[in-house]
Design a protein around this motif. Structure first.
Motif, PDB file in Angstrom:
ATOM      1  N   HIS A 143     -55.267 -13.464  -7.635  1.00 21.30           N
ATOM      2  CA  HIS A 143     -55.028 -12.511  -6.549  1.00 21.30           C
ATOM      3  C   HIS A 143     -55.926 -12.797  -5.347  1.00 21.30           C
ATOM      4  CE1 HIS A 143     -51.993  -9.504  -7.614  1.00 21.30           C
ATOM      5  NE2 HIS A 143     -52.251  -9.848  -8.863  1.00 21.30           N
ATOM      6  N   GLU A 144     -57.111 -13.296  -5.584  1.00 26.16           N
ATOM      7  CA  GLU A 144     -57.933 -13.726  -4.454  1.00 26.16           C
ATOM      8  C   GLU A 144     -57.213 -14.833  -3.687  1.00 26.16           C
ATOM      9  OE1 GLU A 144     -61.835 -14.829  -5.663  1.00 26.16           O
ATOM     10  OE2 GLU A 144     -62.321 -12.863  -6.499  1.00 26.16           O
ATOM     11  N   TRP A 145     -56.619 -15.768  -4.427  1.00 23.51           N
ATOM     12  CA  TRP A 145     -55.882 -16.854  -3.780  1.00 23.51           C
ATOM     13  C   TRP A 145     -54.648 -16.314  -3.052  1.00 23.51           C
ATOM     14  CZ3 TRP A 145     -56.790 -22.000  -3.067  1.00 23.51           C
ATOM     15  CH2 TRP A 145     -55.713 -22.762  -2.594  1.00 23.51           C
ATOM     16  N   PHE A 146     -53.884 -15.445  -3.729  1.00 24.98           N
ATOM     17  CA  PHE A 146     -52.689 -14.873  -3.099  1.00 24.98           C
ATOM     18  C   PHE A 146     -53.049 -14.168  -1.788  1.00 24.98           C
ATOM     19  CE2 PHE A 146     -50.892 -14.220  -7.640  1.00 24.98           C
ATOM     20  CZ  PHE A 146     -50.402 -15.510  -7.643  1.00 24.98           C
ATOM     21  N   THR A 147     -54.135 -13.403  -1.816  1.00 27.14           N
ATOM     22  CA  THR A 147     -54.501 -12.615  -0.637  1.00 27.14           C
ATOM     23  C   THR A 147     -54.964 -13.507   0.505  1.00 27.14           C
ATOM     24  OG1 THR A 147     -55.135 -10.775  -2.083  1.00 27.14           O
ATOM     25  CG2 THR A 147     -55.942 -10.720   0.184  1.00 27.14           C
ATOM     26  N   ARG A 148     -55.810 -14.452   0.212  1.00 27.87           N
ATOM     27  CA  ARG A 148     -56.369 -15.302   1.272  1.00 27.87           C
ATOM     28  C   ARG A 148     -55.349 -16.262   1.865  1.00 27.87           C
ATOM     29  NH1 ARG A 148     -61.764 -16.186  -2.355  1.00 27.87           N
ATOM     30  NH2 ARG A 148     -62.939 -14.360  -1.585  1.00 27.87           N
ATOM     31  N   HIS A 149     -54.277 -16.531   1.119  1.00 28.98           N
ATOM     32  CA  HIS A 149     -53.264 -17.464   1.619  1.00 28.98           C
ATOM     33  C   HIS A 149     -51.939 -16.759   1.925  1.00 28.98           C
ATOM     34  CE1 HIS A 149     -56.226 -20.086  -0.335  1.00 28.98           C
ATOM     35  NE2 HIS A 149     -55.820 -21.019   0.493  1.00 28.98           N
ATOM     36  N   GLN A 150     -51.977 -15.424   2.070  1.00 30.32           N
ATOM     37  CA  GLN A 150     -50.808 -14.626   2.454  1.00 30.32           C
ATOM     38  C   GLN A 150     -49.584 -14.925   1.579  1.00 30.32           C
ATOM     39  OE1 GLN A 150     -52.612 -16.297   5.284  1.00 30.32           O
ATOM     40  NE2 GLN A 150     -53.849 -14.470   5.005  1.00 30.32           N
ATOM     41  N   SER A 151     -49.801 -15.049   0.288  1.00 29.61           N
ATOM     42  CA  SER A 151     -48.690 -15.296  -0.627  1.00 29.61           C
ATOM     43  C   SER A 151     -47.869 -14.019  -0.800  1.00 29.61           C
ATOM     44  CB  SER A 151     -49.202 -15.765  -1.989  1.00 29.61           C
ATOM     45  OG  SER A 151     -49.866 -16.996  -1.870  1.00 29.61           O
ATOM     46  N   PRO A 152     -46.559 -14.140  -0.994  1.00 26.80           N
ATOM     47  CA  PRO A 152     -45.695 -12.957  -1.112  1.00 26.80           C
ATOM     48  C   PRO A 152     -45.737 -12.331  -2.506  1.00 26.80           C
ATOM     49  CG  PRO A 152     -44.371 -14.933  -1.257  1.00 26.80           C
ATOM     50  CD  PRO A 152     -45.779 -15.398  -0.992  1.00 26.80           C
ATOM     51  N   VAL A 153     -46.946 -11.938  -2.925  1.00 25.69           N
ATOM     52  CA  VAL A 153     -47.135 -11.235  -4.195  1.00 25.69           C
ATOM     53  C   VAL A 153     -47.715  -9.869  -3.861  1.00 25.69           C
ATOM     54  CG1 VAL A 153     -48.378 -11.217  -6.397  1.00 25.69           C
ATOM     55  CG2 VAL A 153     -47.543 -13.377  -5.455  1.00 25.69           C
ATOM     56  N   PRO A 154     -47.181  -8.779  -4.431  1.00 29.94           N
ATOM     57  CA  PRO A 154     -47.750  -7.455  -4.141  1.00 29.94           C
ATOM     58  C   PRO A 154     -49.260  -7.452  -4.360  1.00 29.94           C
ATOM     59  CG  PRO A 154     -45.731  -7.223  -5.397  1.00 29.94           C
ATOM     60  CD  PRO A 154     -46.032  -8.693  -5.360  1.00 29.94           C
ATOM     61  N   ARG A 155     -49.964  -6.796  -3.478  1.00 30.45           N
ATOM     62  CA  ARG A 155     -51.429  -6.765  -3.566  1.00 30.45           C
ATOM     63  C   ARG A 155     -51.865  -5.677  -4.541  1.00 30.45           C
ATOM     64  NH1 ARG A 155     -50.431 -10.912  -1.611  1.00 30.45           N
ATOM     65  NH2 ARG A 155     -50.971 -11.673   0.469  1.00 30.45           N
ATOM     66  N   ILE A 156     -51.317  -5.734  -5.735  1.00 26.43           N
ATOM     67  CA  ILE A 156     -51.652  -4.758  -6.773  1.00 26.43           C
ATOM     68  C   ILE A 156     -51.884  -5.490  -8.085  1.00 26.43           C
ATOM     69  CG2 ILE A 156     -50.410  -2.825  -5.736  1.00 26.43           C
ATOM     70  CD1 ILE A 156     -48.096  -3.411  -7.653  1.00 26.43           C
ATOM     71  N   LEU A 157     -52.813  -4.943  -8.868  1.00 26.82           N
ATOM     72  CA  LEU A 157     -53.034  -5.411 -10.234  1.00 26.82           C
ATOM     73  C   LEU A 157     -53.170  -4.159 -11.093  1.00 26.82           C
ATOM     74  CD1 LEU A 157     -53.529  -7.646 -12.299  1.00 26.82           C
ATOM     75  CD2 LEU A 157     -55.957  -7.580 -11.695  1.00 26.82           C
ATOM     76  N   VAL A 158     -52.261  -3.996 -12.050  1.00 21.37           N
ATOM     77  CA  VAL A 158     -52.238  -2.816 -12.913  1.00 21.37           C
ATOM     78  C   VAL A 158     -52.652  -3.241 -14.317  1.00 21.37           C
ATOM     79  CG1 VAL A 158     -50.867  -0.890 -13.775  1.00 21.37           C
ATOM     80  CG2 VAL A 158     -50.363  -1.864 -11.525  1.00 21.37           C
ATOM     81  N   LEU A 159     -53.747  -2.660 -14.806  1.00 21.82           N
ATOM     82  CA  LEU A 159     -54.287  -2.991 -16.129  1.00 21.82           C
ATOM     83  C   LEU A 159     -54.210  -1.751 -17.017  1.00 21.82           C
ATOM     84  CD1 LEU A 159     -57.540  -4.841 -14.963  1.00 21.82           C
ATOM     85  CD2 LEU A 159     -55.333  -5.872 -15.487  1.00 21.82           C
ATOM     86  N   ASP A 160     -53.661  -1.903 -18.198  1.00 25.84           N
ATOM     87  CA  ASP A 160     -53.513  -0.776 -19.111  1.00 25.84           C
ATOM     88  C   ASP A 160     -54.529  -0.891 -20.246  1.00 25.84           C
ATOM     89  OD1 ASP A 160     -52.687   1.419 -20.481  1.00 25.84           O
ATOM     90  OD2 ASP A 160     -50.695   0.673 -20.998  1.00 25.84           O
ATOM     91  N   GLN A 161     -55.575  -0.080 -20.163  1.00 24.75           N
ATOM     92  CA  GLN A 161     -56.579   0.105 -21.215  1.00 24.75           C
ATOM     93  C   GLN A 161     -57.317  -1.188 -21.584  1.00 24.75           C
ATOM     94  OE1 GLN A 161     -55.199   2.653 -24.431  1.00 24.75           O
ATOM     95  NE2 GLN A 161     -53.510   3.379 -23.130  1.00 24.75           N
ATOM     96  N   PRO A 162     -58.032  -1.777 -20.633  1.00 27.13           N
ATOM     97  CA  PRO A 162     -58.842  -2.953 -20.977  1.00 27.13           C
ATOM     98  C   PRO A 162     -59.976  -2.636 -21.947  1.00 27.13           C
ATOM     99  CG  PRO A 162     -59.266  -2.240 -18.709  1.00 27.13           C
ATOM    100  CD  PRO A 162     -58.074  -1.476 -19.186  1.00 27.13           C
ATOM    101  N   SER A 163     -60.400  -1.366 -22.027  1.00 24.92           N
ATOM    102  CA  SER A 163     -61.509  -1.018 -22.925  1.00 24.92           C
ATOM    103  C   SER A 163     -61.092  -0.992 -24.383  1.00 24.92           C
ATOM    104  CB  SER A 163     -62.085   0.347 -22.540  1.00 24.92           C
ATOM    105  OG  SER A 163     -61.126   1.370 -22.761  1.00 24.92           O
ATOM    106  N   GLN A 164     -59.821  -1.236 -24.676  1.00 19.21           N
ATOM    107  CA  GLN A 164     -59.351  -1.135 -26.058  1.00 19.21           C
ATOM    108  C   GLN A 164     -60.076  -2.106 -26.990  1.00 19.21           C
ATOM    109  OE1 GLN A 164     -55.345  -3.235 -26.728  1.00 19.21           O
ATOM    110  NE2 GLN A 164     -55.328  -2.918 -24.502  1.00 19.21           N
ATOM    111  N   VAL A 165     -60.600  -3.201 -26.450  1.00 19.01           N
ATOM    112  CA  VAL A 165     -61.287  -4.179 -27.307  1.00 19.01           C
ATOM    113  C   VAL A 165     -62.605  -3.618 -27.833  1.00 19.01           C
ATOM    114  CG1 VAL A 165     -60.232  -6.090 -26.070  1.00 19.01           C
ATOM    115  CG2 VAL A 165     -62.483  -5.290 -25.377  1.00 19.01           C
ATOM    116  N   TYR A 166     -63.114  -2.539 -27.221  1.00 11.44           N
ATOM    117  CA  TYR A 166     -64.379  -1.953 -27.663  1.00 11.44           C
ATOM    118  C   TYR A 166     -64.171  -0.653 -28.422  1.00 11.44           C
ATOM    119  CZ  TYR A 166     -65.922  -5.113 -23.976  1.00 11.44           C
ATOM    120  OH  TYR A 166     -66.117  -6.214 -23.188  1.00 11.44           O
TER     121      TYR A 166
END
Length: 655
Positions: A551-574
């Motif tokens: 996403h850093e690459w997408f943003t800095r190079h104006q790539s046509p990818v929505p500027r969103i990242l949705v993560l569902d429960q990353p703490s589940q590993v703990y």
């Protein structure tokens, strides 16, 4: 320029029920809460409203009490409201959507103001355009001889991490575990990374089409050559017919047309029991009858094939026109803000500022007329296409019947010929006459088929010249080199984030392998894939590191990818299977989880508001790295969740 998510809205099944979950733009948004409070449904609602082909919302309270889902998308100076109804009457999904262009800052409209008239494909095309995806680009699919038109659905591979994906060692990208998705992801990655030059992509597609046209032309010419009689064959058959007594000796010089006419006449006379068969009085020759029947079957077979070819050509033309018409309709439909009420007399008012525009009436009427004409054309095509398919199916059935009859006819001819030879009832000269008769019938039928078939134009030299020109023009293409260079830079970012997270193997070179769609550490003992790395903490860490770096690459190079990242429960590993809150986290686990959020926050700071992260969590830590980003707390203790508890109360009967 692409978009972020301003809000998720749900509408209940009772009048007036409406619930909006707002999100901060360019920031980390954490929704924390207990199990079964609707956290995971946020990801599936966003997915569904972004033109999903299925209904990803899981069974439960959300499905039970929600009738319509919506999201508000924003980018610089623009706002888009997208709503979609839950499937009705046991349907698998809803095929129409509501897409509204709004003034920035506008709240979600009431349910009664929504009109679900935009087809799913049209909405997908409009969302892809709102995301900034070039609708003229086509990229080759990996493993299939087809082309892919990148769309919003492909961009979401890099925007979502569901609960079963965020720490999964076997899949790195969203929906990677579904059939055919890995090859699709491999095919679209170069475009979204910016390694595909749109102009070169068009040339590559043109080259691909030319090569296909050349192969088709060569195949058609080969078939035509197989049907073409050899030179002198007609004269040779005439000579044999005279020798076996089928024709009297010919005097004078015959032209090719004269010879062909003689053979046609002879074939017709023999097919109808002509008197040139003295061994069968009255012309009742069973072998001749079988040959005549075979000739008729072959003629019918050729006609059926020709009809199928014509019908398939018409079907292809319909499909091509339909694709173009749908694209044009999508562009006109996107002007959905032009919805003045003619009966109310407001056709001359601007739909944005409400000022009077004398020419608005004519403009709107012209656009509406064009849209109506396109709808009419599409309606005709949709009505014609099933009829054409039925005709093709009927002709193919007829073709199969003719094949069966030809096979039976051949068996009868062989059986009869074998019997005649066995009993020696036919003199040698008559057997030879029968053979010559069959060859003449075949020759005349072949000539008839060739005359009826459309002439194949030899375009091989023309197509080869065009292909050579394009190959020379594309010889300097650097797409593979550009992709390798971009991945090398992204790999450095992944490794740096892995080191900050103190992940295993971070001291070794880390690379994103697009063939395997995984992360690989190149150690002194050999490559180690993500699935072979121990600890769920490593799996989570490399997922987060990879997606943040992309996403850093997408943003800095104006790539046509929505500027969103949705993560569902990353703490589940703990957490254990049924977590209850912060108290179950050990000190070391708490530190590692906070490090993950600090990595997310660090990326957002570097991108200065150009990216948004939404996280659904069980945990609710009191550290500022976590707590200051919490936007919703859905706990049983505060009676809060995605679906308000009042929606679940039974109706109170009237007194």
């Amino acid at each position: 320029m692409t978009f972020q998510i301003k809000a998720v809205t749900i509408y209940g099944k009772k009048p007036g029920q409406m619930r909006t979950v707002p999100f901060q733009l360019g920031a980390l948004n954490i929704v924390t809460g207990d199990s079964r409070r609707g956290k995971s449904a946020l990801l599936t609602i966003i997915d569904y409203c972004l033109a999903s082909s299925d209904y990803p919302v899981k069974a439960g309270k959300v499905r039970t009490y929600v009738s319509t889902y919506a999201i508000t998308l924003v980018k610089a100076g623009e706002q888009l409201f997208v709503a979609r109804q839950a499937p009705k009457d046991n349907a698998k999904t809803s095929t129409t959507m509501c897409v509204l262009t709004q003034a920035p800052g506008s709240p979600p409209p009431a349910l009664e103001d929504l009109r679900f008239t935009t087809p799913e494909d049209t909405a997908k095309a409009y969302l892809s355009d709102f995301c900034g995806i070039d609708n003229t680009v086509r990229v080759p699919a990996v493993g299939k001889n087809t082309l892919i038109a990148p769309s919003i659905r492909h961009a979401l591979f890099f925007c979502f991490q569901a609960q079963n994906e965020v720490a999964n060692p076997d899949v790195l990208f969203h929906s990677q575990g579904e059939e055919w998705r890995p090859n699709t992801i491999r095919g679209v990655v170069p475009y979204f990374l910016g390694a595909v030059d749109p102009e070169q992509a068009l040339l590559h597609n043109k080259l691909r089409n030319l090569r296909r046209d050349l192969a088709d032309n060569e195949a058609k010419l080969a078939v035509s050559a197989d049907r073409t009689p050899a030179s002198g064959q007609a004269q040779a058959l005439l000579t044999e017919a005279v020798e076996v007594g089928l024709l009297p000796p010919q005097t004078g010089t015959q032209t090719a047309e004269d010879v062909l006419q003689l053979l046609r006449r002879l074939r017709n006379e023999l097919a109808h029991g002509g008197a040139l068969r003295p061994h069968e009085p009255g012309g009742n020759d069973p072998l001749a009858t079988l040959h005549a029947r075979r000739a008729d079957l072959r003629r019918d077979f050729a006609l059926a094939r020709a009809r199928i070819a014509d019908l398939k050509g018409a079907l292809a033309e319909n499909d091509e026109f339909s694709d173009q018409a749908i694209e044009q309709r999508a562009r006109l439909t996107s002007l959905g803000l032009l919805r003045q009420d003619a009966e109310a007399g407001d056709l001359d008012h601007c739909p944005v500022c409400d000022s009077t525009i004398p020419s608005a009436n004519d403009t709107i009427a012209s656009l509406t007329r064009d849209l109506a004409l396109l709808d009419g054309d599409l309606g005709v095509i949709r009505n014609d296409t099933p009829a054409i398919r039925r005709l093709i199916a009927n002709q193919e059935d007829r073709l199969q019947e003719l094949r069966s009859e030809l096979a039976r006819n051949q068996e009868q001819v062989q059986e009869l010929t074998t019997g005649l030879r066995t009993t020696q009832q036919e003199p040698d000269d008559l057997r030879r006459a029968a053979i010559v008769q069959g060859r003449i019938s075949l020759y005349v039928d072949t000539i008839a088929q060739q005359a009826a078939a459309p002439r194949v134009l030899d375009r091989r030299n023309e197509l080869r010249d065009q292909i050579a020109g394009l190959e020379e023009q594309l010889s300097g293409s650097t797409q593979d080199e550009r992709l390798a260079s971009f991945l090398s830079l992204i790999n450095q970012d992944i490794r740096e984030k892995a080191r900050r997270l103190d992940l295993d193997f971070a001291a070794s070179p880390i690379r994103l392998d697009l063939n395997r769609l995984t992360v690989i550490a190149d150690t002194t003992d050999g490559p180690v894939q993500l699935k072979d790395m121990g600890s769920a903490e490593n799996h989570l860490g490399y997922h987060v590191s990879t997606l943040l770096s992309l996403h850093e690459w997408f943003t800095r190079h104006q790539s046509p990818v929505p500027r969103i990242l949705v993560l569902d429960q990353p703490s589940q590993v703990y957490f254990p299977a049924e977590p209850t809150g912060e108290e179950v986290l050990q000190t070391n686990d708490r530190t590692h989880l906070l490090n993950t959020y600090e990595a997310i926050h660090r990326t957002l700071q570097q991108l200065a508001g150009k990216m948004q992260v939404i996280v659904m969590e069980h945990a609710d830590l009191d550290d500022p790295a976590f707590s200051q980003h919490v936007v919703e707390r859905w706990r049983y203790g505060n009676d809060s969740g995605l679906v308000p508890s009042t929606w679940m109360e039974p109706d109170t009967p009237e007194s």
